[in-house]
Design a protein around this motif. Structure first.
Motif, PDB file in Angstrom:
ATOM      1  N   CYS A   1       0.837  -1.206   0.000  1.00  0.00           N
ATOM      2  CA  CYS A   1       0.000   0.000   0.000  1.00  0.00           C
ATOM      3  C   CYS A   1       0.869   1.252   0.000  1.00  0.00           C
ATOM      4  O   CYS A   1       2.022   1.222   0.441  1.00  0.00           O
ATOM      5  N   SER A   2       0.301   2.347  -0.479  1.00  0.00           N
ATOM      6  CA  SER A   2       1.007   3.628  -0.465  1.00  0.00           C
ATOM      7  C   SER A   2       1.294   4.028   0.976  1.00  0.00           C
ATOM      8  O   SER A   2       0.544   3.692   1.896  1.00  0.00           O
TER       9      SER A   2
ATOM     10  N   ASN B   1       8.295 -11.885  -6.115  1.00  0.00           N
ATOM     11  CA  ASN B   1       8.005 -12.337  -4.753  1.00  0.00           C
ATOM     12  C   ASN B   1       7.706 -11.204  -3.788  1.00  0.00           C
ATOM     13  O   ASN B   1       7.093 -11.438  -2.739  1.00  0.00           O
ATOM     14  N   SER B   2       8.164  -9.985  -4.106  1.00  0.00           N
ATOM     15  CA  SER B   2       7.975  -8.891  -3.162  1.00  0.00           C
ATOM     16  C   SER B   2       7.963  -7.550  -3.876  1.00  0.00           C
ATOM     17  O   SER B   2       8.710  -7.350  -4.849  1.00  0.00           O
ATOM     18  N   VAL B   3       7.089  -6.658  -3.414  1.00  0.00           N
ATOM     19  CA  VAL B   3       7.095  -5.262  -3.880  1.00  0.00           C
ATOM     20  C   VAL B   3       7.077  -4.363  -2.647  1.00  0.00           C
ATOM     21  O   VAL B   3       6.505  -4.726  -1.614  1.00  0.00           O
ATOM     22  N   ALA B   4       7.726  -3.200  -2.767  1.00  0.00           N
ATOM     23  CA  ALA B   4       7.743  -2.254  -1.649  1.00  0.00           C
ATOM     24  C   ALA B   4       7.672  -0.834  -2.196  1.00  0.00           C
ATOM     25  O   ALA B   4       8.316  -0.512  -3.211  1.00  0.00           O
TER      26      ALA B   4
ATOM     27  N   LEU C   1       9.365   2.574  -6.300  1.00  0.00           N
ATOM     28  CA  LEU C   1       8.875   1.206  -6.112  1.00  0.00           C
ATOM     29  C   LEU C   1      10.054   0.248  -6.271  1.00  0.00           C
ATOM     30  O   LEU C   1      10.849   0.387  -7.198  1.00  0.00           O
ATOM     31  N   ALA C   2      10.165  -0.709  -5.344  1.00  0.00           N
ATOM     32  CA  ALA C   2      11.198  -1.744  -5.456  1.00  0.00           C
ATOM     33  C   ALA C   2      10.509  -3.082  -5.670  1.00  0.00           C
ATOM     34  O   ALA C   2       9.460  -3.363  -5.085  1.00  0.00           O
ATOM     35  N   THR C   3      11.087  -3.905  -6.515  1.00  0.00           N
ATOM     36  CA  THR C   3      10.545  -5.250  -6.762  1.00  0.00           C
ATOM     37  C   THR C   3      11.657  -6.270  -6.572  1.00  0.00           C
ATOM     38  O   THR C   3      12.807  -6.033  -6.938  1.00  0.00           O
ATOM     39  N   GLY C   4      11.311  -7.408  -5.971  1.00  0.00           N
ATOM     40  CA  GLY C   4      12.269  -8.502  -5.783  1.00  0.00           C
ATOM     41  C   GLY C   4      11.722  -9.754  -6.432  1.00  0.00           C
ATOM     42  O   GLY C   4      10.534 -10.059  -6.289  1.00  0.00           O
ATOM     43  N   SER C   5      12.587 -10.491  -7.124  1.00  0.00           N
ATOM     44  CA  SER C   5      12.095 -11.596  -7.932  1.00  0.00           C
ATOM     45  C   SER C   5      12.899 -12.874  -7.722  1.00  0.00           C
ATOM     46  O   SER C   5      13.995 -12.860  -7.150  1.00  0.00           O
TER      47      SER C   5
ATOM     48  N   TRP D   1      13.247 -12.965  -1.619  1.00  0.00           N
ATOM     49  CA  TRP D   1      11.939 -13.166  -0.999  1.00  0.00           C
ATOM     50  C   TRP D   1      11.320 -11.865  -0.496  1.00  0.00           C
ATOM     51  O   TRP D   1      10.112 -11.776  -0.347  1.00  0.00           O
ATOM     52  N   CYS D   2      12.159 -10.874  -0.200  1.00  0.00           N
ATOM     53  CA  CYS D   2      11.606  -9.649   0.383  1.00  0.00           C
ATOM     54  C   CYS D   2      12.476  -8.444   0.038  1.00  0.00           C
ATOM     55  O   CYS D   2      13.713  -8.548   0.004  1.00  0.00           O
ATOM     56  N   VAL D   3      11.825  -7.328  -0.243  1.00  0.00           N
ATOM     57  CA  VAL D   3      12.521  -6.038  -0.398  1.00  0.00           C
ATOM     58  C   VAL D   3      11.840  -5.031   0.536  1.00  0.00           C
ATOM     59  O   VAL D   3      10.623  -5.089   0.740  1.00  0.00           O
ATOM     60  N   GLN D   4      12.651  -4.129   1.124  1.00  0.00           N
ATOM     61  CA  GLN D   4      12.100  -3.174   2.085  1.00  0.00           C
ATOM     62  C   GLN D   4      12.916  -1.890   2.066  1.00  0.00           C
ATOM     63  O   GLN D   4      14.154  -1.941   2.095  1.00  0.00           O
ATOM     64  N   PHE D   5      12.222  -0.731   2.001  1.00  0.00           N
ATOM     65  CA  PHE D   5      12.901   0.567   2.065  1.00  0.00           C
ATOM     66  C   PHE D   5      13.172   0.953   3.516  1.00  0.00           C
ATOM     67  O   PHE D   5      12.353   0.677   4.407  1.00  0.00           O
TER      68      PHE D   5
END
Length: 800
Positions: free
Chosen positions: A429-430, A483-486, A494-498, A525-529
């Motif tokens: 979510c934003s 697998n992950s968006v942040a 926007l960050a994406t992990g694949s 598996w995960c991306v995070q700012f």
């Protein structure tokens, strides 16, 4: 709030488990007591007793053999509970105290499949997998009857409601009902009308009528006076239970006359009310979408006017018996927990996505559970908007849904959208405002979904059902599953992990590629700012966590410590620390500055898929494949305060000890030193006593005045001192006092005296040998000294 904000900036050192949401029902029988206050259900080797009002497990009963429970029953007077295990043992419980009052062998040659009490709570019937039916007198504690003749497993037994009739009914795999007379010890009749397994037997209040339900999609009404079938009602679904309703009008259930009416539960997943005379369905619940809705059990607590039904995915639903209004919901078993989130402006609730199309919302204060229906396949991921009332879910059914929780804590679906061509595995979510959300799918694309204005109004949601969401932008981002968006804290990145081992950075809202983060050896598996710095954290199946600079896409740090895949990562302590979870079931707390793993937390037994931190950064939430949800509390400040208090207490006691030694109050000083459990301090006190001119007497007086537990501690300390030649004299002095003044029997009764003696003997022998050698050397020196003396010289002659 100011104090909380100040506390957030400090480094964390530890989390402690504050609470666990664990499975309490894994299928099988469920029973309410007569008052409707307690609910009994099977969970593997245990029978759990729930408080219906709070949803908390009051007691968990497990037999000594620790084998799976195969059957149980609560007596009609609610006093006695009997359980049967795979070890062919029956246990009689005083369940309120949690104690076994009697344990006996079932005598069945195979496990007990079912059991039932008679109306007087004195007789218990057990049906076994060996085809035998046995009757036990639980008051006098002996077996009264043994009925043979049923082919296969006896899966149903029930006593006639009139105890004077002394009739027992049983059903086995031959689809018939056998009527046994306890008086004549024989089978009175075999009732045949069903063509498939009979699933329930229920009786009218007057005892003249019996209703049987079966998986052959019919219910049969029996006249117990003539032992004949009077009516067969086709219900068009495979039934697991049927309940006869009280013969009184219930307009909300379509019961307008006082004739015989019954309620059915089966594979259609809805409760339906039937009129026996006409065979008509007079009331049916609305059918909800999604699998796992089939009903496996249904029971009526007449005194409490409650109806209990159980679904195939182990949800327990309590209804008002007169209106079928839902009163309570319990989630008995969540299977694999895939994601968890805090909900509410003050994180008062948690939402859990498990291996099911349903979402479960738990109130952390009252343990109340809401089960949310909407998705038609397994929900894979969740995320919450900034204010905490609006949250989003995505599922294998290729759709997303937005849910809103009102001020009363009730949750409803307010929007839904679809557009992906494969499972939607991640959602975000934003962060600044409730304006959009982003989803990532196995179709390798990311979609941006703006929120309609209708959702952002203060109302509880648009009338007429959920609003339809439309994707504003779609972008193919990777070559493999995403697998992950942040979304960044400023909503611009926007960050994406694949699974393709890379993470990518995109500009919003156009989804323009800014750069790629490459370096992991396996899928992400995960991306995070980071909430504070221009840094991105990535967690990978290669067991590492990496921090990347957003400016030049370089790797800043790598954290190694997990032995398996790292599934989730989150920033805590204002971006200065990381919390990570892995497929080894462990959580790790990292300090970014020095790459140090501060703490490893272990409360799960399988992959930890879900990890979320609270707004105030003082709690964390984890969910794992072991079907547990664990709430963690930051105990750093509490532990520091406790440590500080201990240090202050030690300083005060040390000062008191110094004062006592100065005043030569040796008894109190020695008692205080022993209470501190510090051998060196006790040694200091003993040395101070031995420096006294009257040391022998004072040491004896002081040691003999100690309590027995203090003498035991002193003996243990002597073992430590005796290993060092500098302190062995004090140890031997204390030991001498104890051996001279304590009787051998008393010494042998000391706790751990044998181990102490084993530790004292070898060193004492060594010290004795050393002293013997020293004495010999001293004697030899004395001898030399006497022999080296010069003879006395004659006096000099006097001068003339």
């Amino acid at each position: 709030m100011a104090e909380a904000a100040a506390g957030v900036g400090r480094f964390k050192s530890n989390y402690a488990v504050e609470r666990k949401i664990e499975p309490f029902y894994k299928g099988g029988k469920v029973q309410l007591d007569q008052t409707g206050q307690h609910l009994f259900c099977v969970c593997g080797t245990r029978v759990n007793i729930l408080d219906v009002a709070s949803g908390a497990v009051l007691r968990s009963l497990e037999q000594e053999d620790q084998e799976d429970i195969t059957a149980f029953d609560l007596s009609p007077d609610d006093k006695v509970l009997v359980t049967a295990s795979r070890a062919l043992l029956l246990a009689q419980w005083a369940w309120r105290e949690g104690s076994v009052t009697r344990l006996w062998k079932a005598i069945h040659t195979a496990p007990v499949a079912t059991m039932a009490f008679d109306p007087t709570s004195t007789l218990l019937a057990t049906g076994g997998c060996d085809g035998a039916v046995r009757v036990w007198d639980v008051v006098q504690s002996y077996g009264t009857h043994h009925f043979r003749g049923s082919p296969g497993v006896v899966h149903l037994v029930a006593f006639h409601p009139d105890p004077t009739r002394l009739l027992l009914f049983s059903s086995a795999t031959d689809t018939s009902v056998r009527v046994w007379s306890l008086q004549e010890r024989s089978c009175l009749a075999v009732l045949t009308a069903h063509y498939s397994a009979i699933t329930s037997l229920t009786f009218s209040a007057d005892g003249h009528t019996m209703l049987s339900s079966g998986r052959d999609k019919i219910c049969v009404v029996w006249d117990l006076r003539s032992l004949q079938a009077t009516r067969t009602v086709p219900v068009f679904e495979s039934l697991e239970a049927a309940v006869l309703l009280p013969e009184e009008p219930a307009p909300e259930l379509g019961v307008k006359s006082t004739g015989l009416h019954f309620l059915t539960a089966g594979d259609q997943g809805v409760l339906r009310v039937w009129e026996a005379a006409s065979g008509r369905c007079v009331h049916a619940q609305q059918r909800l979408p999604g699998p796992g809705r089939e009903l496996t059990h249904c029971a009526l607590a007449r005194a409490a006017s409650l109806l209990l039904s159980v679904t195939a995915d182990h949800n327990l639903l309590l209804y008002d018996a007169r209106s079928l209004r839902l009163q309570k919901q319990f989630a008995g078993y969540s299977e694999e927990v895939l994601d968890v989130r805090f909900l509410g402006p003050e994180d008062s609730h948690v939402v859990v996505a498990s291996n099911s199309p349903c979402l479960k919302v738990f109130d952390l204060q009252t343990s109340a559970c809401q089960i949310l229906h909407g998705h038609t396949d397994i929900v894979l991921a969740l995320d919450v908007f900034r204010k905490g009332r609006l949250f989003a879910s995505c599922a294998k059914d290729q759709s997303i849904r937005i849910w809103r929780m009102n001020k009363a804590g009730e949750v409803a679906c307010v929007a839904q959208g679809s557009g992906h061509t494969h499972s939607v595995g991640t959602i975000c979510c934003s962060r600044l405002k409730e304006t959009f959300l982003v989803t990532g799918s196995q179709d390798c694309t990311v979609k941006l979904w703006p929120l309609p204005e209708a959702l952002l109004s203060k109302g509880t949601g648009p009338e007429g059902g959920p609003v339809l969401l439309q994707a504003q932008a779609t972008q193919r981002c990777h070559d493999k599953d995403i697998n992950s968006v942040a979304v960044a804290p400023n909503d611009k990145l926007l960050a994406t992990g694949s699974q393709d081992r890379t993470a990518k950075l995109w500009a919003l809202p156009q989804c323009q590629l800014l750069g790629t983060f490459s370096g992991h050896r396996r899928g992400l598996w995960c991306v995070q700012f980071s909430p504070m710095d221009q840094v991105l954290a990535t967690a990978s199946a290669d067991g590492t966590i990496k921090l990347w600079a957003l400016q030049d896409f370089s790797c800043l740090k790598t954290f190694e410590g997990h032995d398996a895949s790292v599934l989730k990562v989150a920033f805590v302590s204002r971006g200065m620390q990381l919390l990570s979870s892995g497929s080894d079931g462990l959580l790790k707390l990292w300090t970014i500055k020095n790459n140090e793993c501060v703490r490893t937390l272990d409360a799960h037994e399988d992959k930890v898929w879900g990890l979320h931190c609270s707004r105030l950064d003082d709690r964390a939430l984890t969910g794992a494949s072991d079907s547990r949800v664990v709430l963690w509390k930051d105990v750093t400040e509490a532990e520091q305060a406790e440590e500080q208090a201990k240090r202050e207490e030690q300083v005060v006691k040390q000062q008191e000890l110094d004062n006592l030694l100065h005043e030569k109050r040796y008894l109190r000083a020695l008692g205080l030193a022993i209470s501190l459990d510090r051998p060196h301090t006790v040694l200091t006190v003993i040395q101070a006593i031995r420096r006294d001119p009257e040391s022998c007497e004072k040491l004896e007086t002081t040691v003999l005045q100690l309590r027995r537990d203090q003498k035991e501690a002193l003996l243990r300390f002597c073992v430590t001192w005796n290993t060092n030649s500098r302190h062995c004299h004090e140890a031997q002095a204390v030991l001498g006092v104890l051996l001279r003044h304590e009787a051998p029997d008393e010494l042998l009764a000391y706790d751990g005296v044998r181990a102490s003696l084993e530790g004292l003997l070898p060193y004492t022998e060594r010290h004795f040998q050393r002293l013997s050698r020293t004495l010999q050397a001293a004697t030899f020196l004395d001898f030399l000294w006497h022999n080296m003396k010069l003879p006395t010289l004659p006096a000099a002659p006097a001068a003339l």
